[in-house]
Design an enzyme around this catalytic site. Sequence first.
Site, short mmCIF file in Angstrom:
data_model
loop_
_atom_site.label_atom_id
_atom_site.label_comp_id
_atom_site.label_asym_id
_atom_site.label_seq_id
_atom_site.Cartn_x
_atom_site.Cartn_y
_atom_site.Cartn_z
N PHE A 19 1.03 -1.66 -0.04
CA PHE A 19 0.05 0.13 0.56
C PHE A 19 0.96 0.83 0.14
CE2 PHE A 19 -3.69 -2.33 0.22
CZ PHE A 19 -4.98 -1.90 0.46
N ARG A 20 2.01 1.37 0.88
CA ARG A 20 2.11 2.80 1.11
C ARG A 20 3.88 3.03 0.56
NH1 ARG A 20 -0.02 5.27 5.05
NH2 ARG A 20 -1.84 3.54 6.77
N SER A 40 6.20 -6.37 8.09
CA SER A 40 5.48 -5.20 8.55
C SER A 40 6.46 -3.76 9.33
CB SER A 40 5.05 -5.06 9.59
OG SER A 40 3.82 -4.41 10.57
N CYS A 78 -23.51 -6.36 2.08
CA CYS A 78 -24.33 -5.30 1.54
C CYS A 78 -24.25 -4.40 2.64
CB CYS A 78 -25.62 -5.42 1.46
SG CYS A 78 -27.03 -3.88 1.20
N CYS A 123 -31.39 -5.50 -1.41
CA CYS A 123 -32.39 -4.13 -1.90
C CYS A 123 -31.65 -3.51 -2.48
CB CYS A 123 -32.14 -3.95 -0.09
SG CYS A 123 -30.10 -3.62 0.97
N CYS A 132 -26.40 -5.44 -4.04
CA CYS A 132 -27.24 -6.37 -3.64
C CYS A 132 -28.70 -7.36 -3.87
CB CYS A 132 -28.00 -5.55 -1.83
SG CYS A 132 -28.61 -6.90 -1.57
N ILE A 160 -5.28 -7.52 3.67
CA ILE A 160 -6.43 -7.69 3.97
C ILE A 160 -7.08 -8.63 2.60
CG2 ILE A 160 -6.75 -5.42 4.16
CD1 ILE A 160 -7.59 -4.93 1.56
N HIS A 192 -7.14 -5.64 9.75
CA HIS A 192 -8.43 -4.51 8.41
C HIS A 192 -8.85 -5.29 8.07
CE1 HIS A 192 -4.20 -3.07 9.72
NE2 HIS A 192 -5.03 -2.31 10.54
#
EC number: 2.3.1.286
Length: 243
Positions: free
Chosen positions: A35-36, A192, A131, A154, A151, A107, A123
Amino acid sequence: MKHDLETLKHIIDSSNRITFFTGAGVSVASGVPDFRSMGGLFDEISKDGLSPEYLLSRDYLEDDPEGFINFCHKRLLFVDTMPNIVHDWIAKLERNQQSLGVITQNIDGLHSDAGSQHVDELHGTLNRFYCNVCHKSYTKSDVIDRTLKHCDNCGGAIRPDIVLYGEMLDQPTIIRALNKIEHADTLVVLGSSLVVQPAAGLISHFKGDNLIIINKDRTPYDSDATLVIHDDMVSVVKSLMTE
């Protein structure tokens, strides 16, 4: 390096309550962008014209649900990624009953894909979706194979089960992670930088015998560690498995 590998092997072989703590560096070899780091996912996201922090926030989901789910499908669904040797090694030690499990900042869901059973995903994970309105659950295959964005119950936006900016970490997950760290005889940190809070602060709760840090760059906890190896994780694990 050879001496470090011998020390690492000795510690792992003599431990029976290992807890792993993993970050983005573990999944880079699987094709998941960090990510960074320079050239990582945040740099790519910046090309979309909005800040990465906003695009990955609860505010963006509420302001523009359609834009949010289109962004997720474009940038976050790592369709062809597979676990690498590091994920497999961690899962193997759990099967051998040497490990209490793994705590991850990632993730991508690759620890579970590799067969790890006791995974605390600080995370969240891209292996689950729900939904945003009625909270109906969906699988990754529902979303990818059917290109499902709304969804079927709905019509609400289907979001990944990840912690967005502006959302709290899941407290039961934090409690399980703390339990793993507090009961470990060895804590192995892999890939990390240990700077993202509050997740990285969990490390300070370790009271066991051996803190091992394997990461390309220095971390704030290097001076507290029993063993620090600044190298690529895949290379280290490959060498370890041939010792």
